[in-house]
Design a protein around this motif. Structure first.
Motif, PDB file in Angstrom:
ATOM      1  N   ALA A  59       0.832  -1.211   0.000  1.00 25.22           N
ATOM      2  CA  ALA A  59       0.000   0.000   0.000  1.00 25.22           C
ATOM      3  C   ALA A  59       0.865   1.258   0.000  1.00 25.22           C
ATOM      4  CB  ALA A  59      -0.943  -0.003   1.202  1.00 25.22           C
ATOM      5  N   ALA A  60       1.921   1.271   0.805  1.00 24.15           N
ATOM      6  CA  ALA A  60       2.819   2.431   0.855  1.00 24.15           C
ATOM      7  C   ALA A  60       3.488   2.645  -0.504  1.00 24.15           C
ATOM      8  CB  ALA A  60       3.864   2.244   1.949  1.00 24.15           C
ATOM      9  N   TYR A  61       3.922   1.559  -1.135  1.00 22.25           N
ATOM     10  CA  TYR A  61       4.575   1.644  -2.441  1.00 22.25           C
ATOM     11  C   TYR A  61       3.595   2.169  -3.494  1.00 22.25           C
ATOM     12  CZ  TYR A  61       6.895   0.182  -6.728  1.00 22.25           C
ATOM     13  OH  TYR A  61       7.463   0.165  -7.972  1.00 22.25           O
ATOM     14  N   CYS A  62       2.366   1.649  -3.492  1.00 23.20           N
ATOM     15  CA  CYS A  62       1.364   2.103  -4.461  1.00 23.20           C
ATOM     16  C   CYS A  62       1.024   3.574  -4.234  1.00 23.20           C
ATOM     17  CB  CYS A  62       0.113   1.235  -4.389  1.00 23.20           C
ATOM     18  SG  CYS A  62       0.370  -0.402  -5.100  1.00 23.20           S
ATOM     19  N   ALA A  63       0.981   4.012  -2.996  1.00 21.17           N
ATOM     20  CA  ALA A  63       0.740   5.434  -2.708  1.00 21.17           C
ATOM     21  C   ALA A  63       1.844   6.286  -3.318  1.00 21.17           C
ATOM     22  CB  ALA A  63       0.646   5.661  -1.203  1.00 21.17           C
ATOM     23  N   ARG A  64       3.099   5.862  -3.150  1.00 19.34           N
ATOM     24  CA  ARG A  64       4.229   6.612  -3.727  1.00 19.34           C
ATOM     25  C   ARG A  64       4.172   6.607  -5.253  1.00 19.34           C
ATOM     26  NH1 ARG A  64       6.794   3.962   0.485  1.00 19.34           N
ATOM     27  NH2 ARG A  64       7.692   2.399  -0.901  1.00 19.34           N
ATOM     28  N   LEU A  65       3.826   5.449  -5.844  1.00 23.91           N
ATOM     29  CA  LEU A  65       3.754   5.361  -7.301  1.00 23.91           C
ATOM     30  C   LEU A  65       2.659   6.267  -7.859  1.00 23.91           C
ATOM     31  CD1 LEU A  65       4.212   1.668  -8.478  1.00 23.91           C
ATOM     32  CD2 LEU A  65       5.626   3.645  -8.985  1.00 23.91           C
ATOM     33  N   HIS A  66       1.504   6.261  -7.225  1.00 20.14           N
ATOM     34  CA  HIS A  66       0.423   7.115  -7.713  1.00 20.14           C
ATOM     35  C   HIS A  66       0.761   8.589  -7.505  1.00 20.14           C
ATOM     36  CE1 HIS A  66      -2.490   4.282  -9.209  1.00 20.14           C
ATOM     37  NE2 HIS A  66      -2.302   3.530  -8.141  1.00 20.14           N
ATOM     38  N   ALA A  67       1.484   8.919  -6.447  1.00 21.57           N
ATOM     39  CA  ALA A  67       1.938  10.304  -6.259  1.00 21.57           C
ATOM     40  C   ALA A  67       2.907  10.687  -7.381  1.00 21.57           C
ATOM     41  CB  ALA A  67       2.589  10.477  -4.886  1.00 21.57           C
ATOM     42  N   SER A  68       3.786   9.768  -7.762  1.00 17.60           N
ATOM     43  CA  SER A  68       4.701  10.022  -8.882  1.00 17.60           C
ATOM     44  C   SER A  68       3.925  10.180 -10.184  1.00 17.60           C
ATOM     45  CB  SER A  68       5.721   8.889  -9.012  1.00 17.60           C
ATOM     46  OG  SER A  68       6.595   8.886  -7.915  1.00 17.60           O
ATOM     47  N   ALA A  69       2.918   9.332 -10.383  1.00 17.12           N
ATOM     48  CA  ALA A  69       2.093   9.433 -11.596  1.00 17.12           C
ATOM     49  C   ALA A  69       1.375  10.778 -11.627  1.00 17.12           C
ATOM     50  CB  ALA A  69       1.092   8.279 -11.644  1.00 17.12           C
ATOM     51  N   ALA A  70       0.893  11.235 -10.471  1.00 20.97           N
ATOM     52  CA  ALA A  70       0.226  12.540 -10.408  1.00 20.97           C
ATOM     53  C   ALA A  70       1.189  13.652 -10.802  1.00 20.97           C
ATOM     54  CB  ALA A  70      -0.337  12.776  -9.004  1.00 20.97           C
ATOM     55  N   LEU A  71       2.445  13.552 -10.347  1.00 18.83           N
ATOM     56  CA  LEU A  71       3.455  14.547 -10.704  1.00 18.83           C
ATOM     57  C   LEU A  71       3.719  14.530 -12.209  1.00 18.83           C
ATOM     58  CD1 LEU A  71       5.623  16.647  -9.943  1.00 18.83           C
ATOM     59  CD2 LEU A  71       7.178  14.711  -9.546  1.00 18.83           C
ATOM     60  N   ILE A  72       3.850  13.339 -12.776  1.00 16.21           N
ATOM     61  CA  ILE A  72       4.078  13.206 -14.216  1.00 16.21           C
ATOM     62  C   ILE A  72       2.916  13.837 -14.982  1.00 16.21           C
ATOM     63  CG2 ILE A  72       4.155  11.504 -16.099  1.00 16.21           C
ATOM     64  CD1 ILE A  72       5.810   9.718 -14.131  1.00 16.21           C
ATOM     65  N   ARG A 127      -5.998  11.025  -6.074  1.00 14.20           N
ATOM     66  CA  ARG A 127      -7.008  10.319  -5.261  1.00 14.20           C
ATOM     67  C   ARG A 127      -6.528   8.914  -4.918  1.00 14.20           C
ATOM     68  NH1 ARG A 127     -10.465  12.873  -8.817  1.00 14.20           N
ATOM     69  NH2 ARG A 127     -10.668  11.009 -10.107  1.00 14.20           N
ATOM     70  N   LEU A 128      -5.957   8.226  -5.899  1.00 11.07           N
ATOM     71  CA  LEU A 128      -5.466   6.868  -5.637  1.00 11.07           C
ATOM     72  C   LEU A 128      -4.303   6.894  -4.643  1.00 11.07           C
ATOM     73  CD1 LEU A 128      -5.717   5.398  -9.232  1.00 11.07           C
ATOM     74  CD2 LEU A 128      -7.002   4.633  -7.217  1.00 11.07           C
ATOM     75  N   ALA A 129      -3.426   7.882  -4.754  1.00 11.81           N
ATOM     76  CA  ALA A 129      -2.324   8.010  -3.792  1.00 11.81           C
ATOM     77  C   ALA A 129      -2.872   8.209  -2.390  1.00 11.81           C
ATOM     78  CB  ALA A 129      -1.411   9.174  -4.182  1.00 11.81           C
ATOM     79  N   GLU A 130      -3.879   9.055  -2.266  1.00 13.94           N
ATOM     80  CA  GLU A 130      -4.485   9.295  -0.951  1.00 13.94           C
ATOM     81  C   GLU A 130      -5.177   8.040  -0.428  1.00 13.94           C
ATOM     82  OE1 GLU A 130      -6.977  12.684  -1.657  1.00 13.94           O
ATOM     83  OE2 GLU A 130      -5.249  14.048  -1.794  1.00 13.94           O
ATOM     84  N   ARG A 131      -5.863   7.311  -1.306  1.00 15.21           N
ATOM     85  CA  ARG A 131      -6.556   6.087  -0.896  1.00 15.21           C
ATOM     86  C   ARG A 131      -5.556   5.034  -0.407  1.00 15.21           C
ATOM     87  NH1 ARG A 131     -10.365   4.060  -5.291  1.00 15.21           N
ATOM     88  NH2 ARG A 131     -11.322   6.042  -4.786  1.00 15.21           N
ATOM     89  N   TYR A 132      -4.481   4.817  -1.176  1.00 17.81           N
ATOM     90  CA  TYR A 132      -3.462   3.853  -0.744  1.00 17.81           C
ATOM     91  C   TYR A 132      -2.751   4.329   0.519  1.00 17.81           C
ATOM     92  CZ  TYR A 132      -3.758   0.593  -4.647  1.00 17.81           C
ATOM     93  OH  TYR A 132      -4.169  -0.371  -5.542  1.00 17.81           O
ATOM     94  N   ALA A 177      -4.130   6.043   2.918  1.00 14.54           N
ATOM     95  CA  ALA A 177      -5.049   5.761   4.027  1.00 14.54           C
ATOM     96  C   ALA A 177      -5.033   4.278   4.384  1.00 14.54           C
ATOM     97  CB  ALA A 177      -6.468   6.199   3.654  1.00 14.54           C
ATOM     98  N   ILE A 178      -4.964   3.437   3.371  1.00 20.42           N
ATOM     99  CA  ILE A 178      -4.874   1.986   3.624  1.00 20.42           C
ATOM    100  C   ILE A 178      -3.595   1.686   4.394  1.00 20.42           C
ATOM    101  CG2 ILE A 178      -4.549  -0.276   2.516  1.00 20.42           C
ATOM    102  CD1 ILE A 178      -6.403   0.819   0.238  1.00 20.42           C
ATOM    103  N   TRP A 179      -2.494   2.280   3.957  1.00 23.49           N
ATOM    104  CA  TRP A 179      -1.217   2.062   4.649  1.00 23.49           C
ATOM    105  C   TRP A 179      -1.315   2.512   6.108  1.00 23.49           C
ATOM    106  CZ3 TRP A 179       2.034   5.703   6.905  1.00 23.49           C
ATOM    107  CH2 TRP A 179       3.212   5.167   7.435  1.00 23.49           C
ATOM    108  N   GLN A 180      -1.926   3.666   6.347  1.00 24.24           N
ATOM    109  CA  GLN A 180      -2.039   4.166   7.724  1.00 24.24           C
ATOM    110  C   GLN A 180      -2.834   3.207   8.606  1.00 24.24           C
ATOM    111  OE1 GLN A 180      -3.586   8.148   7.282  1.00 24.24           O
ATOM    112  NE2 GLN A 180      -1.531   9.025   7.295  1.00 24.24           N
ATOM    113  N   ARG A 181      -3.832   2.540   8.031  1.00 25.59           N
ATOM    114  CA  ARG A 181      -4.603   1.579   8.825  1.00 25.59           C
ATOM    115  C   ARG A 181      -3.834   0.273   9.027  1.00 25.59           C
ATOM    116  NH1 ARG A 181      -8.834   3.655   5.549  1.00 25.59           N
ATOM    117  NH2 ARG A 181      -8.816   1.803   4.256  1.00 25.59           N
ATOM    118  N   LEU A 182      -3.092  -0.139   8.013  1.00 28.13           N
ATOM    119  CA  LEU A 182      -2.382  -1.416   8.096  1.00 28.13           C
ATOM    120  C   LEU A 182      -1.078  -1.341   8.883  1.00 28.13           C
ATOM    121  CD1 LEU A 182      -2.742  -2.882   4.497  1.00 28.13           C
ATOM    122  CD2 LEU A 182      -3.639  -3.854   6.610  1.00 28.13           C
ATOM    123  N   GLU A 183      -0.410  -0.212   8.855  1.00 26.71           N
ATOM    124  CA  GLU A 183       0.934  -0.099   9.430  1.00 26.71           C
ATOM    125  C   GLU A 183       0.995  -0.512  10.893  1.00 26.71           C
ATOM    126  OE1 GLU A 183       4.515   1.269  11.108  1.00 26.71           O
ATOM    127  OE2 GLU A 183       2.613   2.211  11.567  1.00 26.71           O
TER     128      GLU A 183
END
Length: 181
Positions: free
Chosen positions: A104-117, A132-137, A139-145
């Protein structure tokens, strides 16, 4: 242990002084010199070395800067498509909650990079989607961590107990064989 060029851990993927590290530095040098095609070619060689372990979004960012937006987004998609299997292979010995948390943390970073691109490309529609996907992932990471941290601690304690039990058995076996001799 140091390598011939003074780098630590030669041969370890991504380690200072390794081929992968040197290729990354070469790509950065070429980009700074204005040779985006050369930098991209070097990053593609680096990706080939890493194979399934490749998780760097630098190639996607360089592709976008070179005017290859569709290729950049395809690279992001490739990273996303392979992220779950990579997490299982790299963290398969860890609790599932830790694997999912890291994914989830990795997907959040990837979607943040995609948003920048997308932002750099002026694609506000896709930028908003990836944000939105970065924020969703995220949030998932924050719950799972916290769950992952507790599960990892429990797994570590279990392994320590297993090791202690194996040592007790080994000592008992040695004691029996010493008495038999």
């Amino acid at each position: 242990m140091t390598g011939a060029k003074g780098g630590l851990l030669p041969g370890v993927k991504g380690a200072f002084g390794s081929v992968e590290y040197e290729l990354d530095r070469e790509a950065t040098r070429l980009r700074r010199a204005g040779d985006m095609d050369g930098a991209i070619a070097v990053l593609r060689r680096r990706k080939a070395i890493f194979d399934w372990q490749w998780q760097d979004d630098k190639l996607a960012k360089y592709l976008q800067r070179a005017g290859c937006f569709e290729e950049a987004m395809a690279e992001i998609q490739w990273l996303l498509d392979h992220s779950q299997a990579r997490a299982r292979r790299a963290l398969g010995h860890q609790p599932v909650s830790l694997q999912q948390s890291q994914h989830a943390a990795y997907c959040a970073r990837l979607h943040a990079s995609a948003a920048l691109i997308c932002k750099r490309e002026g694609r506000a529609d896709l930028q908003a989607q990836h944000r939105r996907l970065a924020e969703r992932y995220g949030a998932i990471w924050q719950r799972l961590e916290p769950i992952a941290r507790a599960d990892a601690k429990e797994a570590c304690l279990r392994r320590q107990e297993e090791i202690a039990e194996m040592r007790r058995r080994l000592r008992a076996d040695r004691s029996r064989s010493d008495r038999a001799a």
